[in-house]
Scaffold this active site. Sequence first.
Site, PDB file in Angstrom:
ATOM      1  N   LYS A 173       0.839  -1.210   0.000  1.00 14.58           N
ATOM      2  CA  LYS A 173       0.000   0.000   0.000  1.00 14.58           C
ATOM      3  C   LYS A 173       0.872   1.258   0.000  1.00 14.58           C
ATOM      4  O   LYS A 173       0.590   2.219  -0.709  1.00 14.58           O
ATOM      5  CB  LYS A 173      -0.951  -0.043   1.195  1.00 14.58           C
TER       6      LYS A 173
ATOM      7  N   ASP B 167     -11.385   2.264   3.136  1.00 15.68           N
ATOM      8  CA  ASP B 167     -11.590   0.819   2.973  1.00 15.68           C
ATOM      9  C   ASP B 167     -13.084   0.494   2.867  1.00 15.68           C
ATOM     10  O   ASP B 167     -13.457  -0.636   2.546  1.00 15.68           O
ATOM     11  CB  ASP B 167     -10.993   0.090   4.191  1.00 15.68           C
TER      12      ASP B 167
ATOM     13  N   GLN C 231      -5.051  -2.058   9.050  1.00 17.09           N
ATOM     14  CA  GLN C 231      -4.769  -3.357   8.425  1.00 17.09           C
ATOM     15  C   GLN C 231      -5.401  -4.490   9.237  1.00 17.09           C
ATOM     16  O   GLN C 231      -5.152  -4.614  10.432  1.00 17.09           O
ATOM     17  CB  GLN C 231      -3.249  -3.561   8.296  1.00 17.09           C
TER      18      GLN C 231
END
Length: 284
Positions: free
Chosen positions: A54, A121, A98
């Site tokens: 990322k 997200d 994460q």
Amino acid sequence: MTGTIVYGSELSLERKGILKEKVEALVSTGKRIPCLAVILVGNNPASLSYVKGKEKGCAQVGMTSRFFHLEEDASQEELEKVIVQCNEDPEIDGILVQLPLPKGLDEKKAIDTISPDKDVDGLHRINVGRMYLKEKGFIPCTPKGIMALLEKMGCEIDGKRAVVIGRSRLVGEPVAKLLQDKNATVTICHSHTKDLPAVCREADILIAAIGRAKMIDHTYVKEGAYVVDVGINRDETGHLVGDVDFDDVREHTTAITPVPKGVGPMTICMLLENTFQAYEDKMK
Ligand code: NDP
């Protein structure tokens, strides 16, 4: 019929190129550059490698990224404090926690601490609700990437039968919703589904998001189907493989995505696009 292999690695390069130009246009006019905050708790090797991917993605398109690394034994309070700090930082546009978090931490509570306007997200309950109500919000990255891959395959979704194997909040459920919004007739399968191969053989579009190495062979596939393999697994030799037995299935498909170089790179690309969207929304 030998299916066309549609590489997420190639499509993501194309889309990152467009994003890079947009970021360069900001730089040339002296504007602030979009920034993604990535929060990792612990040292899970897979998570560490995803986080690196990322950060690398941000650098490729010229965006900035900030990495917050907490100890494996960090408390819920410590994690939420970092999230709130990122929420309040005007220089940060997107926040990604994460997953999975180490045992003992509450994932849902952590995600819901993220400001919905920075939840790139798309997992905050507000964004989940917005998606189900067809309102503007952030679409989760992997399902969004799958839809982009189907488009690249030239798959006309309207009126097709789609089968999604897997019903997770991260992949299966949202991709089923996105397919339905495009007028597919969708069936969601899971570990209690009876005669899974027969259900899958009905599918013009088959999405495998299971987490079982090479489980889907040609007996699950309708001739000429579009197959998207989301799974990331290690086979007995330690190689990265999908949920689909690629070599066995390909010749029965119109188009198929590989693992690696399929859905994975698209997930990162969609995260970057969502971060840019968060930046633009904030600037409006
Ligand atoms: P989950 O473990 O949350 O969900 C797996 C789903 O598969 C569940 O709904 C489960 O059913 C179903 N399932 C498990 N075994 C069977 C079976 N034998 N028959 C039918 N259904 C079954 O996984 P995720 O959705 O998070 O991820 C799925 C896969 O995709 C994993 O390999 C993951 O690593 C990968 N992944 C890849 C990403 C990428 O960017 N490429 C991003 C995210 C995930 P039930 O609900 O009944 O338990």
